[in-house]
Write a protein that holds these residues in place. Structure first.
Motif, mmCIF file in Angstrom:
data_model
loop_
_atom_site.group_PDB
_atom_site.id
_atom_site.type_symbol
_atom_site.label_atom_id
_atom_site.label_comp_id
_atom_site.label_asym_id
_atom_site.label_seq_id
_atom_site.Cartn_x
_atom_site.Cartn_y
_atom_site.Cartn_z
ATOM 1 N N LYS A 178 1.245 10.355 -1.477
ATOM 2 C CA LYS A 178 0.408 10.316 -0.471
ATOM 3 C C LYS A 178 0.550 9.194 0.570
ATOM 4 O O LYS A 178 -0.549 8.545 0.852
ATOM 5 C CB LYS A 178 -1.035 10.551 -0.574
ATOM 6 N N ILE A 233 -3.276 5.701 6.506
ATOM 7 C CA ILE A 233 -4.311 5.939 7.442
ATOM 8 C C ILE A 233 -5.684 5.173 7.000
ATOM 9 O O ILE A 233 -6.672 4.699 7.590
ATOM 10 C CB ILE A 233 -4.748 7.405 7.277
ATOM 11 N N LEU A 234 -5.866 5.263 5.452
ATOM 12 C CA LEU A 234 -7.076 4.690 4.767
ATOM 13 C C LEU A 234 -7.080 3.019 5.172
ATOM 14 O O LEU A 234 -7.836 2.536 5.369
ATOM 15 C CB LEU A 234 -6.877 4.861 3.298
ATOM 16 N N TYR A 235 -5.811 2.636 5.055
ATOM 17 C CA TYR A 235 -5.609 1.004 5.105
ATOM 18 C C TYR A 235 -5.867 0.579 6.593
ATOM 19 O O TYR A 235 -6.703 -0.251 6.713
ATOM 20 C CB TYR A 235 -4.033 0.645 4.752
ATOM 21 N N LEU A 248 -1.842 9.438 3.679
ATOM 22 C CA LEU A 248 -3.160 9.084 3.572
ATOM 23 C C LEU A 248 -3.410 7.653 3.416
ATOM 24 O O LEU A 248 -4.572 6.983 3.724
ATOM 25 C CB LEU A 248 -3.445 9.804 2.475
ATOM 26 N N ARG A 249 -2.570 6.980 2.452
ATOM 27 C CA ARG A 249 -3.019 5.516 2.175
ATOM 28 C C ARG A 249 -2.647 4.595 3.493
ATOM 29 O O ARG A 249 -3.584 3.872 3.801
ATOM 30 C CB ARG A 249 -1.761 5.109 1.213
ATOM 31 N N GLN A 304 0.749 -1.133 0.039
ATOM 32 C CA GLN A 304 0.182 0.042 -0.012
ATOM 33 C C GLN A 304 0.762 1.323 -0.137
ATOM 34 O O GLN A 304 0.515 2.169 -0.574
ATOM 35 C CB GLN A 304 -1.074 -0.094 1.049
ATOM 36 N N GLY A 311 -7.489 2.334 8.880
ATOM 37 C CA GLY A 311 -8.809 2.347 9.264
ATOM 38 C C GLY A 311 -9.775 1.461 8.604
ATOM 39 O O GLY A 311 -10.859 0.991 9.061
ATOM 40 N N GLY A 312 -9.466 0.808 7.471
ATOM 41 C CA GLY A 312 -10.269 -0.284 6.829
ATOM 42 C C GLY A 312 -10.202 -1.507 7.678
ATOM 43 O O GLY A 312 -11.129 -2.114 8.109
ATOM 44 N N GLY A 357 -8.302 0.973 -3.960
ATOM 45 C CA GLY A 357 -7.821 1.789 -2.484
ATOM 46 C C GLY A 357 -7.369 0.878 -1.528
ATOM 47 O O GLY A 357 -7.783 0.075 -1.335
ATOM 48 N N SER A 358 -6.550 1.635 -0.672
ATOM 49 C CA SER A 358 -6.111 1.089 0.351
ATOM 50 C C SER A 358 -7.191 0.737 1.848
ATOM 51 O O SER A 358 -7.005 -0.090 2.321
ATOM 52 C CB SER A 358 -5.059 2.076 1.145
ATOM 53 N N PHE A 359 -8.357 1.604 1.502
ATOM 54 C CA PHE A 359 -9.279 1.320 2.440
ATOM 55 C C PHE A 359 -10.039 0.034 2.208
ATOM 56 O O PHE A 359 -10.195 -0.729 3.148
ATOM 57 C CB PHE A 359 -10.429 2.443 2.357
#
Length: 427
Positions: free
Chosen positions: A144, A150-152, A147-148, A136, A154-155, A228-230
């Motif tokens: 970014k 955080i999204l990963y 951000l990646r 990721q 967070g998911g 996306g990472s999420f």
């Protein structure tokens, strides 16, 4: 030519894939199949590849290579040393530090303790199975990365929490008894122990605790990265990872969808710091330091798993001779008055008191509860021998039962962390 190499440290399908990919990248290798259940890699190769080159490729990924004859001896030595230190710590009262961990809520293991378990098992994620996380950070030209990351994560947090809620709901509808909860917790502790031994380089088990990810599933999860990472973080909660699934078993034992969700939430929260830093720095941590972290984390994880096994055995009514009691001579004796016998004890923040009663005579037990001594760990006691589960509140709490046979019977807090004895004697 075909060679079978015994590999230590593999704990899941992700580990298998990591080892296989490293070996397949060598020139001359025609096939490579790893099996963490057997703790081995079977490879077919031809010139210019050599067995030494395959061994070095495995070591470069962070896993160990050893002779099969040494594995059992190493494992027994590991278990004897750690178990001996654990019993010594219990006898010296050092394990009371676990009892002082703050408890958030009254229906689960300390969430702070679950956070610590997550923190320790995240070492496994970084040292062995960090490929998905690392991908990721390195994809899309490393654009970014914050951000990646955080999204990963967070998911992952959302996925773990939702799965915990679902499993807790299943446990709630099944109306799990105290004995069943103890057994499920015991299973979770044993699974965690197996994972700790594997991470430390101990023996491999001839059976697979968790299913192997097929190449199609692995490829499908990898393709989720394009969305996306999420999304790939959400998929992470479904990975067949040993520590993760031991916590999923625990979520069922909570018997509450709220507690199951919170348990998985705090466990996942514990895994985030190290996974987040590792992903953000794109794996800059040297393999040597990753291995040191793995060893230290493995030892601590084994200690926690033994503690989890011990508390659940206690919750099931198993009494350990080295802990929980100062002997019947120091127990508070009941006084017989008329057709009943009476005994009074005081609740302490770190435990209860032993009592001694006479067989065949109804017992009226008064436990004096002070507000300053009552906490989330000692606020409910379970006496398996008499089928009692008593909630404690400020004031005098009356507990009544009739002992039908002599013997020593353990009573515990609802988590199995605090325990004392009821001595039933003749005359």
């Amino acid at each position: 030519m075909e060679v079978t190499i015994h590999v230590t440290g593999m704990t899941c399908s992700g580990c298998e894939r990591r080892v296989e990919n490293a070996v397949k990248a060598l020139e001359g290798v025609t096939s490579a199949t790893a099996n963490y259940g057997k703790g081995e890699l079977v490879a077919e190769f031809e010139d210019p590849c050599t067995q030494e080159a395959i061994t070095e490729a495995i070591k470069a990924t962070g896993y160990g290579v050893t002779k099969k004859s040494k594995i059992i001896g190493q494992t027994l030595a590991i278990l004897i040393i750690i178990l001996g230190l654990y019993v010594l710590a219990d006898c010296m009262g050092w394990l009371e530090v676990f009892n002082n961990i703050p408890v958030i809520g009254s229906e689960s293991m300390s969430y702070v303790a679950l956070f610590l378990v997550g923190l320790l098992t995240s070492v496994h994620c970084v040292a062995m199975c960090g490929g998905m996380n690392l991908a990721q950070s390195l994809s899309e030209g490393n654009a970014k990365p914050l951000l990646r990351a955080i999204l990963y994560n967070g998911g992952r947090l959302i996925s773990y929490t939702l799965i915990g809620a679902l499993l807790g709901f299943i446990g709630e509808k099944a109306a799990i008894s105290t004995q069943a909860r103890a057994i499920i917790g015991l299973i979770a502790g044993i699974i965690m122990l197996f994972m700790g031994i594997r991470m430390l380089g101990g023996f491999s088990f001839r059976i697979r605790l968790f299913p192997k990810l097929s190449s199609k599933i692995s490829t499908g999860i990898a393709k989720l990265g394009r969305y996306g990472s999420f999304i790939i973080g959400l998929a992470n909660g479904l990975m067949p990872c040993g520590p993760l699934q031991s916590m999923q078993v625990y979520a069922i034992a909570t018997g509450s969808w709220i507690t199951g969700a919170l348990s998985m939430f705090f466990f996942c929260l514990g895994t985030i710091p190290l996974v987040f830093i590792f992903g953000l720095t794109a794996g800059m941590l040297k393999m040597r330091w990753r291995q040191i972290m793995l060893k230290v984390g493995s030892i601590l994880l084994i200690v926690i798993s033994i503690y989890m096994i011990s508390t659940n055995l206690t919750l099931a009514g198993v009494n350990f001779p080295w802990s929980g009691s100062s002997g019947s001579d120091n127990a508070i004796a009941a006084t017989i008055d008329g057709d009943a016998q009476y005994v009074t004890t005081t609740l302490h923040s770190d435990g209860y008191e032993d009592i001694k009663v006479t067989v065949g005579i109804p017992v009226v037990w008064t436990m004096v509860v002070d507000e300053d001594e009552l906490n989330g760990c000692n606020n409910e006691i379970i006496i398996n021998e008499y089928g009692l589960q008593v909630s404690l509140s400020v004031g005098d709490v009356i507990i009544e039962f009739t002992p039908e046979k002599t013997g020593t019977f353990t009573y515990t807090c609802w988590m199995g962390m605090l325990s004392n004895n009821i001595y039933v004697v003749d005359g």
